[in-house]
Scaffold this motif. Structure first.
Motif, short mmCIF file in Angstrom:
data_model
loop_
_atom_site.label_atom_id
_atom_site.label_comp_id
_atom_site.label_asym_id
_atom_site.label_seq_id
_atom_site.Cartn_x
_atom_site.Cartn_y
_atom_site.Cartn_z
N GLU A 29 1.06 -1.30 -0.13
CA GLU A 29 0.00 0.09 0.09
C GLU A 29 1.23 1.74 0.05
O GLU A 29 0.36 1.85 -0.59
N VAL A 32 2.25 1.73 -3.21
CA VAL A 32 1.18 2.18 -5.15
C VAL A 32 0.92 3.76 -4.27
O VAL A 32 0.60 4.70 -4.77
N VAL A 33 0.84 4.26 -2.91
CA VAL A 33 0.57 5.63 -2.14
C VAL A 33 1.84 6.65 -3.00
O VAL A 33 1.22 7.52 -3.66
N PHE A 36 1.06 7.34 -6.03
CA PHE A 36 0.26 7.88 -6.88
C PHE A 36 0.66 9.28 -6.62
O PHE A 36 0.47 10.36 -7.18
N ASP A 37 1.15 9.47 -5.40
CA ASP A 37 1.54 11.26 -5.09
C ASP A 37 2.77 11.15 -7.24
O ASP A 37 3.08 12.28 -6.88
N LEU B 76 -7.69 6.46 -1.88
CA LEU B 76 -7.02 5.57 -2.63
C LEU B 76 -6.72 4.27 -1.40
O LEU B 76 -7.01 3.08 -1.21
N MET B 80 -7.85 -0.02 -0.86
CA MET B 80 -6.67 -0.77 -0.72
C MET B 80 -7.38 -1.09 0.46
O MET B 80 -7.46 -2.44 0.52
#
Lengths: 192, 279
Positions: A29, A32-33, A36-37, B76, B80
């Motif tokens: 996670e 992914v974040v 994303f940023d 998001l 998740m």
């Protein structure tokens, strides 16, 4: 109704540590974040180029990163994730636009929306596009074949030719031809 | 674009060199040619000027439209977390892995046997069980819903700032239209229910930036369960107060509500049970 939570008394019986775990982002996670940023704005700009509304484009970006989350959780390849994200977003945007077009076919709403994009009415976002050069460049962009436009947008977002070729499923040579021809048209428009 | 002369570099070579797409020897050849050729150098500048024109137009056209990432990032994270929770609870992937470890022939045979047994069980149940008993069981199962199905109600937000949330004069939830309520019931497979049995509730309340969207709505049971709509209303008020007092950021409040409002209640009220008033 499968997948519904259990009865209320069962919910109360959840161990205390479970709540803490739920709030702690896993390594995937976090990864992914971070991506994303780094890439959300670029992907959003690219998806908006498909003449989609902002809320729809935001949804596509959410779906793209959820797909990445699933991809990484399954232990799949971490190589070329930037290109992978653009490819997923590209395919989702195409699918969304296809569905939108079929839904709105009768009313011609999509045609109206595209007309608005092609001939934007003065609004706060577009008012600054005052210089004639920019207007001519915009007109050239609207007239370009879609494939050429995508090549330009992807290159503008920093993707290499090989990545663009993979995203758009075309050869490396075709990418350079697309870019060369599109830039030549823009250069001619800017000279006028 | 035509090459001005055969001896000059092509536009493609110039573009590939500018984009760093040439091999080292090719790049060296282009660089040494450019050092000696005014025509090609001018052409290179023209190509770069065209790139500049395109980039300026593209940025100016779109940058004003890009909203800040905080809200979408929080959503998001919440989605998740829900996905991870749902999948952890599911035995599907484990079963799949198990099937992968044995030969496909055996898997097929076992699958066939399971299908036949399932079909037999279904027909027997259809023939021997009284329909209304089954309906009652179904009703009991539905009524017990205290948290939404994450696949149907992941939560959805509108992009609002903390200032906008806190300056809104009315903090109460908007009424959900009857048509939308029907749609929500339909999604949850509730064919008929007394009007007082459910409240179609927002997962993330509009008072905290929740969207008026089917992905943010679910039928919450009004039956006197421990974790009911009134308990959730109290939590929503608490979170809004914390956000507006600057003690909690809006994205965290939204994420906590979307992930699991019961856990959020326990976290913010430091209790494992709702306040006695609502039990």
């Amino acid at each position: 109704m499968t997948g519904l939570p259990a009865e209320s008394n069962t919910l109360v019986a959840v161990p205390a540590t479970h709540a803490d775990q739920a709030h702690r982002l896993s390594a995937v996670e976090q990864e992914v974040v971070e991506l994303f940023d780094q890439l959300r704005d670029r992907l959003l700009r690219y998806v908006l180029g498909f003449s989609l509304a902002l809320p729809d484009s935001e949804d596509i970006i959410q779906e793209t990163f959820l797909a990445l989350f699933q991809h990484l959780r399954r232990g799949k390849s971490r190589q070329h994730l930037r290109g992978w994200l653009f490819r997923v977003a590209h395919n989702l945007a195409l699918k969304h636009r296809r569905n939108q077009r079929s839904t709105n076919h009768v009313h011609g709403a999509i045609m109206a929306a595209e007309h608005l994009i092609a001939c934007p009415a003065p609004n706060p976002e577009d008012q600054f596009v005052t210089s004639q050069t920019q207007q001519r460049v915009m007109a050239v962009m609207q007239a370009l074949p879609e494939q050429n436009r995508w090549c330009l947008y992807l290159r503008a977002e920093g993707l290499r030719y090989r990545e663009i070729a993979e995203i758009l499923d075309m050869s490396l040579g075709s990418v350079s031809v697309c870019l060369e021809r599109s830039l030549a048209q823009i250069a001619r428009a800017a000279e006028r | 674009m035509m090459r001005p002369q055969e001896s000059h570099l092509s536009d493609r070579d110039l573009l590939l060199a500018a984009d760093g797409e040439l091999s080292a020897p090719e790049c060296e050849r282009v660089e040494s040619h450019l050092a000696a050729c005014w025509t090609c150098r001018t052409r290179k500048h023209e190509i770069e000027a065209a790139i500049g024109d395109f980039v300026r137009m593209d940025r100016h056209k779109l940058d004003g439209q890009i909203p800040p990432p905080e809200g979408p990032r929080a959503l998001l994270k919440a989605r998740m977390a829900q996905l991870a929770e749902t999948q952890a609870a599911s035995l599907y992937s484990r079963g799949l892995d198990w099937f992968r470890t044995i030969s496909w022939r055996l898997s097929l045979a076992m699958l066939g046997t399971v299908c036949v047994l399932a079909a037999l069980a279904y027909f027997i149940s259809q023939a021997y069980f009284i329909p209304h008993i089954r309906d009652e069981r179904q009703a009991e199962r539905i009524v017990a819903v205290s948290t939404p199905d994450p696949s149907l109600t992941p939560g959805a937000i509108v992009l609002v700032s903390r200032g906008e949330v806190c300056s809104a004069s009315v903090a109460n939830n908007k009424t959900v239209s009857v048509a939308l309520q029907r749609k929500v019931f339909g999604e949850y497979g509730i064919k008929s229910a007394a009007p007082s049995a459910y409240e179609v509730d927002y997962l993330i309340t509009p008072a905290l930036g929740g969207a008026d969207d089917i992905r943010n709505l679910w039928p919450q049971s009004n039956r006197a369960t421990v974790w009911n709509a009134q308990v959730k209303d109290v939590l929503e008020e608490r979170l809004r107060d914390l956000v507006c007092d600057g003690k909690l950021d809006l994205a965290t409040a939204q994420r906590d509500m979307a992930t699991n409002w019961i856990q959020a209640y326990k976290k913010y009220f430091h209790t494992n049970r709702p306040l006695s008033t609502f039990r």
